[in-house]
Design a protein around this motif. Sequence first.
Motif, PDB file in Angstrom:
ATOM      1  N   ALA A  10       0.838  -1.194   0.000  1.00  0.00           N
ATOM      2  CA  ALA A  10       0.000   0.000   0.000  1.00  0.00           C
ATOM      3  C   ALA A  10       0.881   1.256   0.000  1.00  0.00           C
ATOM      4  CB  ALA A  10      -0.902  -0.009   1.216  1.00  0.00           C
ATOM      5  N   ARG A  11       1.993   1.215   0.755  1.00  0.00           N
ATOM      6  CA  ARG A  11       2.879   2.360   0.862  1.00  0.00           C
ATOM      7  C   ARG A  11       3.557   2.652  -0.471  1.00  0.00           C
ATOM      8  NH1 ARG A  11       4.751   4.859   5.717  1.00  0.00           N
ATOM      9  NH2 ARG A  11       3.022   6.026   4.940  1.00  0.00           N
ATOM     10  N   LEU A  12       3.737   1.538  -1.277  1.00  0.00           N
ATOM     11  CA  LEU A  12       4.444   1.714  -2.542  1.00  0.00           C
ATOM     12  C   LEU A  12       3.510   2.171  -3.650  1.00  0.00           C
ATOM     13  CD1 LEU A  12       6.790  -1.408  -2.445  1.00  0.00           C
ATOM     14  CD2 LEU A  12       7.403   0.962  -2.050  1.00  0.00           C
ATOM     15  N   ILE A  22       7.601  14.748  -4.050  1.00  0.00           N
ATOM     16  CA  ILE A  22       7.392  16.188  -3.792  1.00  0.00           C
ATOM     17  C   ILE A  22       8.019  16.546  -2.434  1.00  0.00           C
ATOM     18  CG2 ILE A  22       5.690  18.047  -3.660  1.00  0.00           C
ATOM     19  CD1 ILE A  22       3.702  16.152  -5.063  1.00  0.00           C
ATOM     20  N   HIS A  23       7.878  15.625  -1.456  1.00  0.00           N
ATOM     21  CA  HIS A  23       8.441  15.847  -0.123  1.00  0.00           C
ATOM     22  C   HIS A  23       9.931  16.156  -0.209  1.00  0.00           C
ATOM     23  CE1 HIS A  23      10.617  14.231   3.385  1.00  0.00           C
ATOM     24  NE2 HIS A  23       9.596  14.657   4.116  1.00  0.00           N
ATOM     25  N   TRP A  24      10.689  15.340  -0.971  1.00  0.00           N
ATOM     26  CA  TRP A  24      12.149  15.543  -1.034  1.00  0.00           C
ATOM     27  C   TRP A  24      12.499  16.790  -1.838  1.00  0.00           C
ATOM     28  CZ3 TRP A  24      14.089  13.524   2.882  1.00  0.00           C
ATOM     29  CH2 TRP A  24      13.701  12.271   3.338  1.00  0.00           C
ATOM     30  N   LEU A 104       3.430  20.802  10.578  1.00  0.00           N
ATOM     31  CA  LEU A 104       4.371  21.091   9.482  1.00  0.00           C
ATOM     32  C   LEU A 104       3.635  21.721   8.295  1.00  0.00           C
ATOM     33  CD1 LEU A 104       6.661  17.932   9.662  1.00  0.00           C
ATOM     34  CD2 LEU A 104       7.378  20.284  10.052  1.00  0.00           C
ATOM     35  N   TYR A 105       2.435  21.195   7.989  1.00  0.00           N
ATOM     36  CA  TYR A 105       1.658  21.784   6.885  1.00  0.00           C
ATOM     37  C   TYR A 105       1.278  23.234   7.203  1.00  0.00           C
ATOM     38  CZ  TYR A 105       1.241  17.901   3.668  1.00  0.00           C
ATOM     39  OH  TYR A 105       1.533  16.947   2.732  1.00  0.00           O
ATOM     40  N   LEU A 106       0.889  23.493   8.465  1.00  0.00           N
ATOM     41  CA  LEU A 106       0.519  24.869   8.831  1.00  0.00           C
ATOM     42  C   LEU A 106       1.713  25.816   8.645  1.00  0.00           C
ATOM     43  CD1 LEU A 106      -1.713  24.292  12.000  1.00  0.00           C
ATOM     44  CD2 LEU A 106      -2.420  24.977   9.697  1.00  0.00           C
ATOM     45  N   LEU A 165      12.584  18.144  14.805  1.00  0.00           N
ATOM     46  CA  LEU A 165      11.831  17.122  15.565  1.00  0.00           C
ATOM     47  C   LEU A 165      11.343  16.012  14.633  1.00  0.00           C
ATOM     48  CD1 LEU A 165       9.571  19.136  18.020  1.00  0.00           C
ATOM     49  CD2 LEU A 165      11.475  17.617  18.570  1.00  0.00           C
ATOM     50  N   HIS A 166      10.813  16.434  13.482  1.00  0.00           N
ATOM     51  CA  HIS A 166      10.300  15.482  12.494  1.00  0.00           C
ATOM     52  C   HIS A 166      11.425  14.573  11.984  1.00  0.00           C
ATOM     53  CE1 HIS A 166       8.441  14.052   8.770  1.00  0.00           C
ATOM     54  NE2 HIS A 166       9.374  14.653   8.074  1.00  0.00           N
ATOM     55  N   THR A 167      12.595  15.177  11.712  1.00  0.00           N
ATOM     56  CA  THR A 167      13.729  14.387  11.212  1.00  0.00           C
ATOM     57  C   THR A 167      14.125  13.341  12.259  1.00  0.00           C
ATOM     58  OG1 THR A 167      14.472  16.345  10.019  1.00  0.00           O
ATOM     59  CG2 THR A 167      16.052  14.568  10.224  1.00  0.00           C
TER      60      THR A 167
HETATM   61  C1  HEM Z   1      12.650  19.981   5.242  1.00  0.00           C
HETATM   62  C2  HEM Z   1      11.446  19.993   5.707  1.00  0.00           C
HETATM   63  C3  HEM Z   1      10.526  18.801   5.873  1.00  0.00           C
HETATM   64  C4  HEM Z   1       9.177  18.896   5.947  1.00  0.00           C
HETATM   65  C5  HEM Z   1       8.361  20.191   5.904  1.00  0.00           C
HETATM   66  C6  HEM Z   1       8.652  17.557   6.075  1.00  0.00           C
HETATM   67  C7  HEM Z   1       7.315  17.248   6.218  1.00  0.00           C
HETATM   68  C8  HEM Z   1       6.786  15.962   6.129  1.00  0.00           C
HETATM   69  C9  HEM Z   1       5.384  15.628   6.083  1.00  0.00           C
HETATM   70  C10 HEM Z   1       4.249  16.651   6.204  1.00  0.00           C
HETATM   71  C11 HEM Z   1       5.280  14.283   5.926  1.00  0.00           C
HETATM   72  C12 HEM Z   1       3.976  13.460   5.778  1.00  0.00           C
HETATM   73  C13 HEM Z   1       3.832  13.042   4.325  1.00  0.00           C
HETATM   74  C14 HEM Z   1       3.445  14.247   3.489  1.00  0.00           C
HETATM   75  O1  HEM Z   1       2.328  14.726   3.654  1.00  0.00           O
HETATM   76  O2  HEM Z   1       4.272  14.711   2.667  1.00  0.00           O
HETATM   77  C15 HEM Z   1       6.609  13.740   5.900  1.00  0.00           C
HETATM   78  C16 HEM Z   1       6.936  12.413   5.759  1.00  0.00           C
HETATM   79  C17 HEM Z   1       8.208  11.916   5.886  1.00  0.00           C
HETATM   80  N1  HEM Z   1       9.365  12.635   6.114  1.00  0.00           N
HETATM   81 FE1  HEM Z   1       9.527  14.634   6.111  1.00  0.00          FE
HETATM   82  N2  HEM Z   1       9.688  16.658   6.081  1.00  0.00           N
HETATM   83  C18 HEM Z   1      10.867  17.381   5.965  1.00  0.00           C
HETATM   84  C19 HEM Z   1      12.130  16.873   5.968  1.00  0.00           C
HETATM   85  C20 HEM Z   1      12.447  15.558   6.201  1.00  0.00           C
HETATM   86  C21 HEM Z   1      13.779  15.047   6.410  1.00  0.00           C
HETATM   87  C22 HEM Z   1      15.065  15.895   6.476  1.00  0.00           C
HETATM   88  C23 HEM Z   1      13.671  13.716   6.566  1.00  0.00           C
HETATM   89  C24 HEM Z   1      14.794  12.746   6.795  1.00  0.00           C
HETATM   90  C25 HEM Z   1      15.117  12.316   7.917  1.00  0.00           C
HETATM   91  C26 HEM Z   1      12.259  13.359   6.431  1.00  0.00           C
HETATM   92  C27 HEM Z   1      11.737  12.080   6.469  1.00  0.00           C
HETATM   93  C28 HEM Z   1      10.423  11.755   6.217  1.00  0.00           C
HETATM   94  C29 HEM Z   1       9.934  10.398   6.019  1.00  0.00           C
HETATM   95  C30 HEM Z   1      10.779   9.115   6.060  1.00  0.00           C
HETATM   96  C31 HEM Z   1       8.543  10.497   5.815  1.00  0.00           C
HETATM   97  C32 HEM Z   1       7.553   9.349   5.563  1.00  0.00           C
HETATM   98  C33 HEM Z   1       6.800   9.102   6.800  1.00  0.00           C
HETATM   99  C34 HEM Z   1       5.841   7.981   6.621  1.00  0.00           C
HETATM  100  O3  HEM Z   1       6.303   6.879   6.370  1.00  0.00           O
HETATM  101  O4  HEM Z   1       4.629   8.233   6.717  1.00  0.00           O
HETATM  102  N3  HEM Z   1      11.552  14.517   6.231  1.00  0.00           N
HETATM  103  N4  HEM Z   1       7.516  14.797   6.038  1.00  0.00           N
END
Ligand code: HEM
Length: 194
Positions: A10-12, A22-24, A104-106, A165-167
């Motif tokens: 499902a994740r894939l 888009i996240h990266w 984060l979205y806000l 915190l998220h990282t």
């Molecule tokens: C730079 C700003 C970042 C923001 C604003 C951010 C925000 C988010 C958000 C909102 C999600 C939920 C999925 C989505 O709606 O896109 C997410 C998922 C994720 N983020 Fe980030 N992120 C950031 C950076 C990072 C970094 C540096 C890492 C690496 C450690 C990371 C690792 C992940 C991973 C692995 C997920 C998937 C989580 C899951 O499996 O549900 N994020 N991120």
Amino acid sequence: MNSVPVVRKARLNSAFKRLMSIHWLMAACYLVLFVTGSGMARLTRGTPFRSELYDFHKSMGALVVALLTWRILVLLQVWWRKYTKHLPKFTPEWQRKFFLHTLLYLFMFAVPVSGFFFSNSYRSNNVRLFGLTLPDLFPQNSDLVDLGRSIHFWIAYIFLVFIILHTLQQWKVVRANWRRFQCFVMNWKQSKSI
Ligand code: HEM
Ligand code: HEM
């Protein structure tokens, strides 16, 4: 037999993969925004390329707003595919993650809007998207420039705290992916040497 577990399958799905692409892409943009923002705010007037750097920062800020709109549409698609099949288990872990992602979205919305507030208060027609002048979101008002600067400063750095915190929260996922990638490279090398 296909050995990929159902949850991973499902994740894939393609919407989730698109969401993570888009996240990266956006994470890279935020890195550029934090580096340029904190660098340029410390430059004195008259420093070469200072105004170009401001223009570049504002352009990147406007670009992430466009990317955010696209991201929200893809997120809705992911939710639709996932939650119309079954509702999530509201575990404390799920709630923590949901709360942090919502915050984060806000911030992804509020930080660039505060940048517009600051720039438009200073001068109208002051924000360009790589040369294309964008309409003002706020009226010009020199009394509000200092307030705009303060708001942009504080919410940008609070956003950074939540990103850290998220990282940390996602560190396990990142480590697991890194190991998977290393295994992939090792297997690939072995298959080449046979
Ligand atoms: C730079 C700003 C970042 C923001 C604003 C951010 C925000 C988010 C958000 C909102 C999600 C939920 C999925 C989505 O709606 O896109 C997410 C998922 C994720 N983020 Fe980030 N992120 C950031 C950076 C990072 C970094 C540096 C890492 C690496 C450690 C990371 C690792 C992940 C991973 C692995 C997920 C998937 C989580 C899951 O499996 O549900 N994020 N991120
Ligand atoms: C998510 C998007 C954005 C992030 C993460 C961000 C981040 C930052 C940061 C960290 C600073 C340095 C603050 C300081 O140390 O004094 C800064 C400064 C600045 N930002 Fe942004 N920014 C974003 C979007 C925008 C937008 C959309 C605009 C305008 C349309 C903008 C206009 C400015 C300006 C003019 C400054 C200079 C402040 C000064 O001279 O004191 N930013 N930004």
